[in-house]
Design an enzyme around this catalytic site. Structure first.
Site, PDB file in Angstrom:
ATOM      1  CB  ALA A 174     -44.170   3.583  27.661  1.00  0.00           C
ATOM      2  CB  VAL A 175     -40.935   5.207  32.024  1.00  0.00           C
ATOM      3  CG1 VAL A 175     -39.518   5.509  32.497  1.00  0.00           C
ATOM      4  CG2 VAL A 175     -41.825   6.443  32.183  1.00  0.00           C
ATOM      5  CD  GLU A 204     -60.395   2.181  27.631  1.00  0.00           C
ATOM      6  OE1 GLU A 204     -59.867   2.954  26.797  1.00  0.00           O
ATOM      7  OE2 GLU A 204     -61.554   2.344  28.086  1.00  0.00           O
ATOM      8  CG  ASN A 246     -49.819  -1.726  34.153  1.00  0.00           C
ATOM      9  OD1 ASN A 246     -48.983  -1.555  35.034  1.00  0.00           O
ATOM     10  ND2 ASN A 246     -49.694  -1.224  32.942  1.00  0.00           N
ATOM     11  CE1 TYR A 279     -52.011   6.737  33.542  1.00  0.00           C
ATOM     12  CE2 TYR A 279     -52.593   4.421  33.637  1.00  0.00           C
ATOM     13  CZ  TYR A 279     -51.966   5.467  33.001  1.00  0.00           C
ATOM     14  OH  TYR A 279     -51.306   5.250  31.824  1.00  0.00           O
TER      15      TYR A 279
HETATM   16  C1  LIG Z   1     -46.442   2.934  34.617  1.00  0.00           C
HETATM   17  C2  LIG Z   1     -45.083   3.609  34.321  1.00  0.00           C
HETATM   18  C3  LIG Z   1     -45.252   4.556  33.136  1.00  0.00           C
HETATM   19  C4  LIG Z   1     -44.668   4.412  35.556  1.00  0.00           C
HETATM   20  O1  LIG Z   1     -43.467   5.107  35.217  1.00  0.00           O
HETATM   21  P1  LIG Z   1     -42.352   5.463  36.312  1.00  0.00           P
HETATM   22  O2  LIG Z   1     -41.463   6.499  35.728  1.00  0.00           O
HETATM   23  O3  LIG Z   1     -41.721   4.217  36.817  1.00  0.00           O
HETATM   24  O4  LIG Z   1     -43.272   6.069  37.465  1.00  0.00           O
HETATM   25  P2  LIG Z   1     -42.867   7.117  38.596  1.00  0.00           P
HETATM   26  O5  LIG Z   1     -41.482   6.864  39.078  1.00  0.00           O
HETATM   27  O6  LIG Z   1     -43.218   8.469  38.135  1.00  0.00           O
HETATM   28  O7  LIG Z   1     -43.872   6.648  39.769  1.00  0.00           O
HETATM   29  C5  LIG Z   1     -45.135   7.238  39.879  1.00  0.00           C
HETATM   30  C6  LIG Z   1     -46.052   6.339  40.696  1.00  0.00           C
HETATM   31  O8  LIG Z   1     -46.366   5.156  39.949  1.00  0.00           O
HETATM   32  C7  LIG Z   1     -46.576   4.073  40.875  1.00  0.00           C
HETATM   33  N1  LIG Z   1     -45.599   3.044  40.572  1.00  0.00           N
HETATM   34  C8  LIG Z   1     -44.610   3.109  39.641  1.00  0.00           C
HETATM   35  N2  LIG Z   1     -43.954   1.936  39.593  1.00  0.00           N
HETATM   36  C9  LIG Z   1     -44.527   1.137  40.500  1.00  0.00           C
HETATM   37  C10 LIG Z   1     -44.315  -0.205  40.894  1.00  0.00           C
HETATM   38  N3  LIG Z   1     -43.339  -0.951  40.346  1.00  0.00           N
HETATM   39  N4  LIG Z   1     -45.116  -0.725  41.831  1.00  0.00           N
HETATM   40  C11 LIG Z   1     -46.105   0.001  42.379  1.00  0.00           C
HETATM   41  N5  LIG Z   1     -46.365   1.296  42.052  1.00  0.00           N
HETATM   42  C12 LIG Z   1     -45.581   1.843  41.130  1.00  0.00           C
HETATM   43  C13 LIG Z   1     -46.373   4.637  42.255  1.00  0.00           C
HETATM   44  O9  LIG Z   1     -47.655   5.079  42.708  1.00  0.00           O
HETATM   45  C14 LIG Z   1     -45.471   5.823  41.979  1.00  0.00           C
HETATM   46  O10 LIG Z   1     -45.565   6.811  42.961  1.00  0.00           O
HETATM   47  P3  LIG Z   1     -44.516   6.821  44.199  1.00  0.00           P
HETATM   48  O11 LIG Z   1     -43.148   6.853  43.547  1.00  0.00           O
HETATM   49  O12 LIG Z   1     -44.858   8.054  44.912  1.00  0.00           O
HETATM   50  O13 LIG Z   1     -44.745   5.547  44.941  1.00  0.00           O
HETATM   51  C15 LIG Z   1     -43.991   2.547  34.052  1.00  0.00           C
HETATM   52  O14 LIG Z   1     -44.035   1.579  35.084  1.00  0.00           O
HETATM   53  C16 LIG Z   1     -44.115   1.870  32.699  1.00  0.00           C
HETATM   54  O15 LIG Z   1     -43.624   2.361  31.690  1.00  0.00           O
HETATM   55  N6  LIG Z   1     -44.746   0.678  32.692  1.00  0.00           N
HETATM   56  C17 LIG Z   1     -44.874  -0.084  31.454  1.00  0.00           C
HETATM   57  C18 LIG Z   1     -45.781   0.604  30.478  1.00  0.00           C
HETATM   58  C19 LIG Z   1     -47.169   0.779  31.039  1.00  0.00           C
HETATM   59  O16 LIG Z   1     -47.692  -0.102  31.701  1.00  0.00           O
HETATM   60  N7  LIG Z   1     -47.788   1.941  30.744  1.00  0.00           N
HETATM   61  C20 LIG Z   1     -49.140   2.244  31.149  1.00  0.00           C
HETATM   62  C21 LIG Z   1     -50.077   1.739  30.126  1.00  0.00           C
HETATM   63  S1  LIG Z   1     -51.767   2.206  30.483  1.00  0.00           S
END
Ligand SMILES: CC(C)(COP(=O)(O)OP(=O)(O)OC[C@H]1O[C@@H](n2cnc3c(N)ncnc32)[C@H](O)[C@@H]1OP(=O)(O)O)[C@@H](O)C(=O)NCCC(=O)NCCS
Length: 146
Positions: free
Chosen positions: A73-74, A103, A108, A115
């Site tokens: 999570a971020v 999972e 999402n 992933y």
């Molecule tokens: C999933 C999550 C951890 C990604 O964190 P982040 O720091 O925003 O991700 P990054 O900036 O490192 O991006 C990595 C890749 O994720 C994907 N991504 C991230 N946000 C995205 C969005 N809003 N839409 C589509 N793809 C996305 C892209 O593939 C991206 O690669 P790119 O920047 O080259 O396009 C974040 O969105 C989050 O915390 N979500 C809520 C919690 C969650 O769902 N956790 C996973 C549970 S299994």
């Protein structure tokens, strides 16, 4: 300011649980006690810091040839800046030779894209996996590099 990733400490548990409530309020967010339990079990949990702010975390359980991502999570205010990918890679750095599972909710898309781009593929679906919301999950797997 740059982001630093390091081992999660017990003092991080409250903030990590706050982020859980922010991000997963509809799906049984973890309590501070749940984070403390994972740390006590010796799992690999990492926190990401920007200055004094804990802005993300990842949790991984590793048991020999298999590992499982428990959490990633971020903080919404810090998303789309590469922190999620950096956390995931830092966790995966310690899984050499292990096949990694996780999972993720089927709706999402951001997480699924992340992933996939790190070598995970969907291998199955678990109906109603998230008990609070009833949402389905994909099981994803990243095969060990030989
Ligand atoms: C999933 C999550 C951890 C990604 O964190 P982040 O720091 O925003 O991700 P990054 O900036 O490192 O991006 C990595 C890749 O994720 C994907 N991504 C991230 N946000 C995205 C969005 N809003 N839409 C589509 N793809 C996305 C892209 O593939 C991206 O690669 P790119 O920047 O080259 O396009 C974040 O969105 C989050 O915390 N979500 C809520 C919690 C969650 O769902 N956790 C996973 C549970 S299994």
């Amino acid at each position: 300011m740059s982001v630093l990733i390091g081992p999660m400490s017990a003092a991080d548990a409250v903030r990590c649980s706050e982020l859980e409530h922010l991000l997963f309020d509809f799906d049984d967010p973890w309590s501070p006690a749940a984070f403390l339990e994972a740390l006590a079990a010796g799992h690999r949990y990492l926190s990401a810091w920007e200055g004094d702010s804990l802005v993300g975390y990842v949790g991984l359980a590793c048991g020999g040839r298999e590992a499982e991502i428990h959490a990633l999570a971020v903080d919404p205010a810090y998303q789309r800046r590469g922190i999620g990918r950096a956390l995931l890679r830092a966790a995966l750095d310690h899984t050499a030779g292990a096949t990694v599972f996780l999972e993720v909710r089927t709706d999402n898309e951001p997480a699924i894209q992340l992933y996939r781009s790190e070598g995970f593929e969907v291998i199955g679906i678990r109906r109603g996996y998230y008990q609070a919301s009833g949402a389905d999950a994909f099981t994803m797997r990243r095969v060990a590099c030989s």
